[in-house]
Scaffold this motif. Structure first.
Motif, PDB file in Angstrom:
ATOM      1  N   GLU A  88      65.289 -80.815   4.909  1.00 37.96           N
ATOM      2  CA  GLU A  88      65.180 -79.536   3.776  1.00 37.96           C
ATOM      3  C   GLU A  88      65.127 -78.833   2.932  1.00 37.96           C
ATOM      4  O   GLU A  88      66.033 -78.013   2.580  1.00 37.96           O
ATOM      5  CB  GLU A  88      63.794 -80.642   2.808  1.00 37.96           C
ATOM      6  N   THR A  89      64.986 -77.505   4.547  1.00 38.98           N
ATOM      7  CA  THR A  89      65.437 -76.472   4.964  1.00 38.98           C
ATOM      8  C   THR A  89      67.019 -76.636   4.503  1.00 38.98           C
ATOM      9  O   THR A  89      67.848 -75.415   3.504  1.00 38.98           O
ATOM     10  CB  THR A  89      64.763 -75.821   5.769  1.00 38.98           C
ATOM     11  N   PHE A  90      67.638 -77.049   5.171  1.00 40.31           N
ATOM     12  CA  PHE A  90      69.044 -76.717   6.203  1.00 40.31           C
ATOM     13  C   PHE A  90      69.827 -77.755   4.328  1.00 40.31           C
ATOM     14  O   PHE A  90      71.251 -76.351   3.992  1.00 40.31           O
ATOM     15  CB  PHE A  90      69.081 -78.059   6.956  1.00 40.31           C
ATOM     16  N   ALA A  91      69.138 -78.940   3.190  1.00 37.77           N
ATOM     17  CA  ALA A  91      69.868 -79.205   2.313  1.00 37.77           C
ATOM     18  C   ALA A  91      69.679 -77.456   1.534  1.00 37.77           C
ATOM     19  O   ALA A  91      70.425 -77.683   0.917  1.00 37.77           O
ATOM     20  CB  ALA A  91      69.398 -80.398   2.138  1.00 37.77           C
ATOM     21  N   GLU A  92      68.431 -77.448   1.216  1.00 39.06           N
ATOM     22  CA  GLU A  92      67.826 -76.978   0.230  1.00 39.06           C
ATOM     23  C   GLU A  92      69.206 -75.583   0.365  1.00 39.06           C
ATOM     24  O   GLU A  92      69.427 -73.874  -0.741  1.00 39.06           O
ATOM     25  CB  GLU A  92      66.844 -76.011   0.019  1.00 39.06           C
ATOM     26  N   ALA A  93      69.742 -75.175   2.094  1.00 44.12           N
ATOM     27  CA  ALA A  93      70.230 -74.076   1.806  1.00 44.12           C
ATOM     28  C   ALA A  93      72.071 -74.263   0.772  1.00 44.12           C
ATOM     29  O   ALA A  93      72.724 -73.048   1.094  1.00 44.12           O
ATOM     30  CB  ALA A  93      70.904 -73.159   2.758  1.00 44.12           C
ATOM     31  N   TYR A  94      72.564 -75.145   0.380  1.00 41.14           N
ATOM     32  CA  TYR A  94      73.840 -75.531  -0.558  1.00 41.14           C
ATOM     33  C   TYR A  94      72.689 -75.888  -2.008  1.00 41.14           C
ATOM     34  O   TYR A  94      72.664 -76.339  -2.383  1.00 41.14           O
ATOM     35  CB  TYR A  94      73.496 -77.067   0.420  1.00 41.14           C
ATOM     36  N   THR A  95      73.942 -74.605  -2.881  1.00 36.32           N
ATOM     37  CA  THR A  95      73.105 -74.757  -3.583  1.00 36.32           C
ATOM     38  C   THR A  95      73.911 -75.246  -4.941  1.00 36.32           C
ATOM     39  O   THR A  95      73.519 -74.864  -6.114  1.00 36.32           O
ATOM     40  CB  THR A  95      73.329 -73.431  -4.099  1.00 36.32           C
ATOM     41  N   GLY A  96      74.806 -76.198  -4.809  1.00 35.01           N
ATOM     42  CA  GLY A  96      75.173 -77.007  -5.289  1.00 35.01           C
ATOM     43  C   GLY A  96      74.693 -77.921  -6.492  1.00 35.01           C
ATOM     44  O   GLY A  96      72.483 -77.786  -5.881  1.00 35.01           O
ATOM     45  N   ARG A  97      74.609 -78.195  -7.799  1.00 35.70           N
ATOM     46  CA  ARG A  97      73.641 -78.926  -8.430  1.00 35.70           C
ATOM     47  C   ARG A  97      72.896 -80.527  -8.117  1.00 35.70           C
ATOM     48  O   ARG A  97      73.239 -80.810  -7.463  1.00 35.70           O
ATOM     49  CB  ARG A  97      74.186 -78.942  -9.860  1.00 35.70           C
ATOM     50  N   ARG A  98      71.982 -80.416  -8.157  1.00 41.64           N
ATOM     51  CA  ARG A  98      71.010 -81.560  -7.887  1.00 41.64           C
ATOM     52  C   ARG A  98      70.818 -82.451  -9.206  1.00 41.64           C
ATOM     53  O   ARG A  98      70.274 -81.631 -10.265  1.00 41.64           O
ATOM     54  CB  ARG A  98      69.908 -80.891  -6.845  1.00 41.64           C
ATOM     55  N   TRP A  99      70.767 -83.789  -8.839  1.00 42.30           N
ATOM     56  CA  TRP A  99      70.087 -84.495  -9.633  1.00 42.30           C
ATOM     57  C   TRP A  99      68.997 -84.171 -10.436  1.00 42.30           C
ATOM     58  O   TRP A  99      68.614 -84.378 -11.735  1.00 42.30           O
ATOM     59  CB  TRP A  99      69.853 -86.046  -9.372  1.00 42.30           C
ATOM     60  N   ILE A 100      67.831 -83.574 -10.109  1.00 39.94           N
ATOM     61  CA  ILE A 100      66.526 -83.424 -10.275  1.00 39.94           C
ATOM     62  C   ILE A 100      66.453 -82.099 -11.265  1.00 39.94           C
ATOM     63  O   ILE A 100      65.934 -81.575 -11.738  1.00 39.94           O
ATOM     64  CB  ILE A 100      65.974 -82.639  -9.353  1.00 39.94           C
ATOM     65  N   ASP A 101      67.554 -81.371 -11.259  1.00 36.48           N
ATOM     66  CA  ASP A 101      67.684 -79.870 -11.562  1.00 36.48           C
ATOM     67  C   ASP A 101      68.092 -80.170 -12.825  1.00 36.48           C
ATOM     68  O   ASP A 101      67.052 -79.412 -13.743  1.00 36.48           O
ATOM     69  CB  ASP A 101      69.317 -79.138 -11.384  1.00 36.48           C
ATOM     70  N   GLU A 103      66.859 -83.363 -15.034  1.00 34.12           N
ATOM     71  CA  GLU A 103      65.254 -83.071 -15.067  1.00 34.12           C
ATOM     72  C   GLU A 103      64.316 -82.336 -15.429  1.00 34.12           C
ATOM     73  O   GLU A 103      63.506 -82.637 -16.188  1.00 34.12           O
ATOM     74  CB  GLU A 103      65.232 -84.694 -14.126  1.00 34.12           C
ATOM     75  N   ARG A 104      64.137 -81.357 -14.645  1.00 34.20           N
ATOM     76  CA  ARG A 104      63.663 -80.512 -14.255  1.00 34.20           C
ATOM     77  C   ARG A 104      63.499 -79.742 -15.829  1.00 34.20           C
ATOM     78  O   ARG A 104      63.167 -79.203 -16.811  1.00 34.20           O
ATOM     79  CB  ARG A 104      64.112 -79.223 -13.299  1.00 34.20           C
ATOM     80  N   ALA A 105      64.686 -78.829 -16.490  1.00 31.16           N
ATOM     81  CA  ALA A 105      64.718 -78.681 -17.537  1.00 31.16           C
ATOM     82  C   ALA A 105      64.619 -79.354 -18.742  1.00 31.16           C
ATOM     83  O   ALA A 105      64.003 -78.672 -19.375  1.00 31.16           O
ATOM     84  CB  ALA A 105      66.460 -78.318 -17.298  1.00 31.16           C
ATOM     85  N   ARG A 106      65.026 -80.911 -18.433  1.00 27.30           N
ATOM     86  CA  ARG A 106      64.224 -80.834 -19.099  1.00 27.30           C
ATOM     87  C   ARG A 106      62.765 -81.597 -19.627  1.00 27.30           C
ATOM     88  O   ARG A 106      62.280 -81.061 -21.045  1.00 27.30           O
ATOM     89  CB  ARG A 106      64.392 -82.549 -19.485  1.00 27.30           C
ATOM     90  N   LEU A 107      62.308 -81.148 -18.230  1.00 20.45           N
ATOM     91  CA  LEU A 107      60.634 -80.924 -18.337  1.00 20.45           C
ATOM     92  C   LEU A 107      59.896 -79.972 -18.742  1.00 20.45           C
ATOM     93  O   LEU A 107      58.859 -79.680 -19.872  1.00 20.45           O
ATOM     94  CB  LEU A 107      60.273 -81.577 -16.980  1.00 20.45           C
ATOM     95  N   VAL A 108      60.510 -78.663 -19.160  1.00 22.03           N
ATOM     96  CA  VAL A 108      60.608 -77.367 -19.097  1.00 22.03           C
ATOM     97  C   VAL A 108      60.582 -77.002 -20.832  1.00 22.03           C
ATOM     98  O   VAL A 108      60.151 -77.267 -21.309  1.00 22.03           O
ATOM     99  CB  VAL A 108      60.963 -76.277 -17.837  1.00 22.03           C
ATOM    100  N   GLU A 109      61.710 -77.476 -21.288  1.00 19.80           N
ATOM    101  CA  GLU A 109      62.107 -77.915 -22.161  1.00 19.80           C
ATOM    102  C   GLU A 109      60.808 -78.627 -23.525  1.00 19.80           C
ATOM    103  O   GLU A 109      60.193 -78.512 -24.521  1.00 19.80           O
ATOM    104  CB  GLU A 109      63.945 -78.201 -22.721  1.00 19.80           C
ATOM    105  N   ALA A 110      60.913 -79.579 -22.724  1.00 18.72           N
ATOM    106  CA  ALA A 110      59.815 -80.793 -23.149  1.00 18.72           C
ATOM    107  C   ALA A 110      58.292 -80.037 -23.660  1.00 18.72           C
ATOM    108  O   ALA A 110      57.567 -80.407 -24.857  1.00 18.72           O
ATOM    109  CB  ALA A 110      59.532 -81.948 -22.450  1.00 18.72           C
ATOM    110  N   MET A 111      57.708 -79.621 -22.270  1.00 17.70           N
ATOM    111  CA  MET A 111      56.604 -78.738 -22.630  1.00 17.70           C
ATOM    112  C   MET A 111      56.279 -77.652 -23.412  1.00 17.70           C
ATOM    113  O   MET A 111      55.773 -77.060 -24.235  1.00 17.70           O
ATOM    114  CB  MET A 111      56.281 -77.690 -20.996  1.00 17.70           C
ATOM    115  N   ASP A 112      57.482 -76.457 -23.060  1.00 15.67           N
ATOM    116  CA  ASP A 112      58.180 -75.768 -24.750  1.00 15.67           C
ATOM    117  C   ASP A 112      57.155 -76.191 -25.739  1.00 15.67           C
ATOM    118  O   ASP A 112      56.944 -75.448 -26.697  1.00 15.67           O
ATOM    119  CB  ASP A 112      59.185 -74.835 -24.264  1.00 15.67           C
TER     120      ASP A 112
END
Length: 119
Positions: A88-101, A103-112
């Motif tokens: 997971e540390t190795f994978a996170e060193a690559y800053t490309g867009r991920r599928w979860i990104d 959904e994270r933005a949607r969650l933040v917007e929904a909570m806002d």
């Protein structure tokens, strides 16, 4: 970009990915086994949607294990006691867009919106 690449993605990226997989498969045991296990984990964990980032990550993974095999570095010296943390540390060193990104933005917007914080 041809119409087929618009549907399936870059053919050059697919060729590079296959070449890097062959590099991993050509490694001696136990390095090929370790690298293949990490690659499999990345396919599930990483969720990288950017082809260039994925190609870079897989190429770097192949480089890492080729160097380890050439130097005779033990697998545990590379991954440590917790291979999940290493992966997971190795994978996170690559800053490309991920599928979860997305959904994270949607969650933040929904909570806002729910909290009345939406602008």
């Amino acid at each position: 970009m041809s119409w087929i690449e618009k549907l399936t993605g870059s053919l050059e990226q697919k060729k590079q990915f296959k070449a890097d997989r062959r590099r991993i498969e050509a490694l001696p045991a136990p390095y090929s086994e370790a690298a293949a296990a990490l690659l499999r984990y990345f396919m599930y964990y990483g969720g990288v949607t950017d082809g260039d980032t994925m190609i870079t990550m897989v190429g770097d993974l192949a480089d890492l294990w080729e160097r380890a095999a050439a130097d005779g570095t033990p697998v545990r010296d590379i991954v440590g006691a917790d291979p999940v943390d290493f992966a997971e540390t190795f994978a996170e060193a690559y800053t490309g867009r991920r599928w979860i990104d997305k959904e994270r933005a949607r969650l933040v917007e929904a909570m806002d919106r729910a909290a009345g914080d939406a602008t």
